[in-house]
Enzyme design. Structure first.
Site, PDB file in Angstrom:
ATOM      1  N   GLU A  78       0.815  -1.217   0.000  1.00 46.34           N
ATOM      2  CA  GLU A  78       0.000   0.000   0.000  1.00 46.34           C
ATOM      3  C   GLU A  78       0.846   1.265   0.000  1.00 46.34           C
ATOM      4  O   GLU A  78       0.485   2.251  -0.638  1.00 46.34           O
ATOM      5  CB  GLU A  78      -0.940   0.009   1.210  1.00 46.34           C
ATOM      6  CG  GLU A  78      -2.094  -0.990   1.128  1.00 46.34           C
ATOM      7  CD  GLU A  78      -1.664  -2.421   1.364  1.00 46.34           C
ATOM      8  OE1 GLU A  78      -0.538  -2.624   1.859  1.00 46.34           O
ATOM      9  OE2 GLU A  78      -2.454  -3.330   1.052  1.00 46.34           O
TER      10      GLU A  78
ATOM     11  N   HIS B 107     -11.895  -6.079   7.943  1.00 45.66           N
ATOM     12  CA  HIS B 107     -12.533  -5.869   6.654  1.00 45.66           C
ATOM     13  C   HIS B 107     -13.757  -4.979   6.840  1.00 45.66           C
ATOM     14  O   HIS B 107     -14.697  -5.043   6.075  1.00 45.66           O
ATOM     15  CB  HIS B 107     -12.952  -7.202   6.021  1.00 45.66           C
ATOM     16  CG  HIS B 107     -11.790  -8.090   5.676  1.00 45.66           C
ATOM     17  ND1 HIS B 107     -11.104  -8.801   6.621  1.00 45.66           N
ATOM     18  CD2 HIS B 107     -11.173  -8.342   4.496  1.00 45.66           C
ATOM     19  CE1 HIS B 107     -10.126  -9.474   6.043  1.00 45.66           C
ATOM     20  NE2 HIS B 107     -10.138  -9.211   4.754  1.00 45.66           N
TER      21      HIS B 107
END
Lengths: 440, 439
Positions: free
Chosen positions: A126, A196
């Site tokens: 990321e 999540h």
């Protein structure tokens, strides 16, 4: 191999148990299903997994943008990305797994249509994705980066906060990365648990130089995403993942813009202002309907849409009108974005004579997996509700942040009548307390 | 970052273990799997998608550095004499003199600005002593429009690109002439005109950014390379790993230029890494790599020139590790005698300095002599002093510039804060040194 183990074990247990125990009612076809689902202790089929309890409320079909098409949220995103790549030859989309269409199908078909140099996978990193995106944007090309889940945006936090947000300022406007947009799936989905389901907008709200946007629906998402991509500042666009398939609306096929930094009053009301963003907008719409029906309370419902820079004027104007504010968000209570809204509103409304009933509903933990308890009539996980009895507030000027933050017992008639409060019974409080363990 | 289920066993495995009746039932329940095709010619070669290699039946760990490390490429010896004439770039006199003047002017400016910090005139400074060769050799090998991402010790690149002394000083003083509007600490230079991206303090953040810029340059068919400078310490950051990997997988025309100067503040290389420096990491990413003598301006030039040519032609990254030595302290906030000996520093200053080596080369060519040296020292010092005195006299930028450029447009909240500050200064201005600032 699990199937085999269950089979063998099950056979042995069946013989041993004889007519006793949990296996006795299983015969024939039931045997296999039962063996393959060893949790069925009572012998009946396993409980259906409870999913989120809310209803997406579509907006009426927009008329002013030409032909529309039925789209869900991820299709609306795809449409926005398609429009962007068609209009802007420098635009590229990249991130983990975007090439085959993305784990949430937001980029389906784009690589075939625009080429592998424009829609491509990156390595799993990321900080690299965002850093790389900044570099593309520095040259003036349009960079649309995808972070696979907002929960994983943190390795990129340094690049976002120390670099992207400050690029223009620190260089005296010699350089900027305004053509960078970062997209990430966001928020509760029911089964996502800690990693999540996160809603990290509050971390980024503290960072001048970037914009943070959260849509509530497919139509809003396409317009807001297009605005982010065209905006000359680096933007983070959080997409409520639970709405990817659940939200379906008529969405214009051609590009259009929904303005940034403008909240939308989606329902006018006179007794209390309800503010939310993303999925919670639909929850508070339901709450507004319930309040009207059961309590005769008229709610003004506001979708904040842009978290940073946020539309202070619309929210304050509404609170001045109604005299009460309720903010609902996922994400932890402490330091959540409701704190920013509440402190700003109180600062602004200091000079107005009104009674402020201040309530915040939010998740105690960032996510708790639903247990399917029927007694909890709440949309997601557990929540903690705080209420400040207005009877104790002499004048609005005295309502400090500390008072607003106190946990108070709810006395009957807690929301003392305000000039705009309709003459109905107030004993059934909007603000009921649900005690749950809380952290944060 | 997500989880993935292990693949269930294929039908062949199941067939071996289960009796027929249950097999039929299970095959209906389990996902249908393709019969694996049989390729007899590939039987004895690994088929893994992840690596192409042969099998080995002997257990053996690869020992790092079992051969001596990657050798150091050089063109001149320490006395400035060309070792292998075929490696001499045969640069024209004017160009080599430009090398020399850039390096020495930088050195002079460093001395004066370091002193000015000591005297309290500027807040902070970082010198480039000993590394001038890495800056000038590489800058000279690039096109003027090639984009530069630096760390903070690359002022010689700007110097070579004729960045005026006035602007170096303006940034260090944070005065009204600073293109950066006085917002950053000294030595955080930037120049759009000269394609030098503004320096930021966080280390290695520029590395993946440079890769993105190179990717965009490739897409634009710009015939441009991007060069990214960083130290051996910054190469430990995650962003460095990210940058290398992205550059290789996305085939970017970029030169990674590592200045390995032996120290990251007080941390010597023995505490920074245990492998063979930075150059040895390149092949791990699939990157063409070389190690050069950073104090040999021609070696740096040759390596950068060739890397540039191939990076643009072949769209692949190159890694150059320039070995050098940080003669000065890390910054004005550092006293390096706390962690290294004066003898060590003196060795590099006296025996292996990029400026001395180039001067020997120039002198042996008859392109420079002691008289020119004396005159140039005087002239360069005068130029620096003039710019310095002018910079000191200028005011600082207006306080209202605290709020602009945060976004392209000024949002309502910032405008309110700007107005609040203006009101505050109207009432309490006497407590602030407003005379030093533009209105």
């Amino acid at each position: 191999m699990a199937a085999f183990a269950a089979t063998a074990g099950g056979l042995l247990r069946l013989r041993a148990a004889g007519s006793e125990g949990q296996w006795r009612r299983l015969r024939g076809a039931g045997l296999l299903r039962g063996l393959l689902q060893p949790e069925s202790a009572t012998g009946v089929a396993a409980q259906r997994r409870r999913v989120a309890h809310f209803t997406f409320q579509p907006d009426p079909e927009p008329r002013e943008y030409g032909q529309t098409q039925k789209m869900n949220l991820f299709q609306a995103i795809t449409s926005a990305l398609d429009n962007s790549l068609a209009k802007d030859p420098t635009a590229v989309i990249f991130g983990e797994d975007v090439a085959f269409g993305g784990v949430f199908r937001c980029t389906v078909g784009l690589r075939d249509k625009y080429g592998k140099d424009r829609v491509f996978n990156t390595p799993l990193c990321e900080q690299g994705i965002v850093g790389f995106g900044i570099g593309i944007a520095v040259t003036g090309a349009t960079a649309i980066a995808e972070i696979q889940f907002a929960d994983y945006i943190f390795p990129a936090f340094d690049q976002i906060v120390n670099e992207a947000a400050k690029y223009r300022y620190r260089s005296g406007d010699l350089f900027n990365c305004g053509s960078l947009t970062i997209r990430a799936p966001w928020g509760c989905v029911g089964h996502g648990a800690l990693y999540h389901s996160q809603s990290p907008e509050a971390f980024f709200a503290h960072c001048p130089g970037i914009k943070v946007v959260v849509p509530r629906s497919p139509f809003q998402a396409k317009g807001l995403l297009l605005s982010c991509i065209e905006d000359k500042n680096p933007c983070i666009f959080f997409e409520p993942k639970i709405l990817y398939r659940a939200a379906v609306e008529q969405v214009p096929v051609e590009p259009y813009n929904v303005p940034l930094s403008q909240a939308e009053v989606i329902q006018e009301g006179s007794d209390v202002t309800l503010v939310a963003w993303g999925t919670q907008v639909h929850v508070i719409r339901e709450v507004a309907a319930m309040a009207q029906e059961k309590l005769g309370v008229s709610c003004e419902v506001i979708d904040l849409r842009t978290i940073l820079p946020w539309d202070v004027d619309t929210v304050c104007k509404s609170v001045i009108k109604t005299g009460r504010l309720l903010i609902s968000h996922e994400a932890p209570l402490t330091g959540g974005f409701a704190s920013e809204i509440s402190s700003t509103v109180q600062d602004r409304d200091r000079t107005f004579a009104l009674q402020l009933c201040f309530t915040v509903i939010s998740l105690a933990h960032s996510v708790i997996v639903l247990e399917g308890e029927e007694t909890l009539q709440i949309p997601f996980g557990n929540s903690e509700v705080t209420e400040i009895p207005t009877a104790e507030i002499e004048s609005p000027a005295e309502c400090t942040q500390e008072q607003a933050g106190e946990l108070g017992h709810v006395p009957t008639g807690a929301c003392a009548p305000a000039p705009s409060w309709p003459p109905h019974s107030t004993s059934a409080s909007l603000c009921s307390r649900i005690t749950t363990p809380q952290s944060g | 970052m997500g989880s993935s289920c292990p693949r269930p066993p294929g039908p062949k495995a199941l067939r071996l273990r289960l009796g027929c009746p249950l097999l039929c039932l299970l095959q209906k329940q389990l996902p249908r799997r393709q019969e694996q095709q049989h390729f007899p010619s590939l039987d004895d070669k690994p088929q893994f998608p992840g690596a192409s290699a042969e099998f080995i039946d002997k257990l053996e760990f690869i020992q790092p550095n079992v051969i001596s490390g990657i050798p150091v490429y050089r063109v001149m010896d320490r006395q400035g004499q060309i070792i292998n004439p075929s490696e001499d770039p045969h640069l024209p006199q004017e160009k080599v003199l430009k090398f020399y003047r850039s390096m020495t002017l930088l050195n002079t400016m460093d001395r004066i600005l370091y002193e000015s910090q000591r005297q309290g005139r500027i807040s902070f400074y970082m010198t480039n002593y000993g590394e001038e060769g890495t800056h000038v050799g590489s800058a000279a090998a690039l096109d003027n429009t090639d984009l530069v991402f630096g760390q903070y010790r690359e002022a010689g690149v700007l110097m070579y690109r004729d960045y005026p002394l006035e602007l170096f000083m303006a940034q260090c003083y944070g005065n009204v002439s600073d293109l950066g509007k006085g917002r950053q600490m000294p030595v955080h230079y930037g120049c759009r005109e000269r394609h030098f991206v503004t320096i930021s303090s966080p280390l290695a953040t520029q590395i993946p950014q440079a890769v993105g810029a190179a990717y965009a340059a490739k897409r634009a068919n710009a015939n441009r390379v991007v060069i990214c400078y960083f130290g051996e310490g910054a190469a430990s950051e995650g962003d460095a790993h990210a940058g290398f990997n992205f550059a290789a997988t996305l085939e970017c025309p970029i030169i990674f230029f590592c200045r390995n100067n032996g120290y990251a503040i007080s941390t010597p290389t023995s505490e920074q890494y245990r492998g063979d420096g930075i150059a040895a990491r390149g092949p791990g990413y699939g990157i063409m790599s070389i190690r050069v003598d950073g104090n040999d301006v021609f070696a740096v030039y040759n390596a950068t020139k060739e890397a540039r040519r191939r990076a643009v032609a072949e769209n692949q990254p190159f890694l150059i590790e320039a070995m050098t030595y940080r003669i000065g302290h890390h910054s004005t906030s550092d006293d390096s005698s706390a962690y290294r000996s004066v003898d060590e520093v003196n060795y590099w200053d006296k025996q292996d300095h990029p400026i001395s080596r180039l001067r020997h080369y120039l002198q042996s060519r008859g392109w420079w002599d002691d008289e020119q040296e004396k005159a140039w020292r005087k002239q360069s010092r005068k130029k620096v002093m003039e710019a310095f005195e002018q910079a000191e006299r200028k005011p600082k930028p207006s306080p209202s510039l605290l709020f602009s450029d945060v976004y392209q447009e000024m949002p309502a909240q910032l405008r309110k804060q700007q107005e609040a500050l203006a009101r505050h200064l109207q009432t309490y201005g006497e407590h602030y040194p407003l005379d030093h600032f533009e209105k």
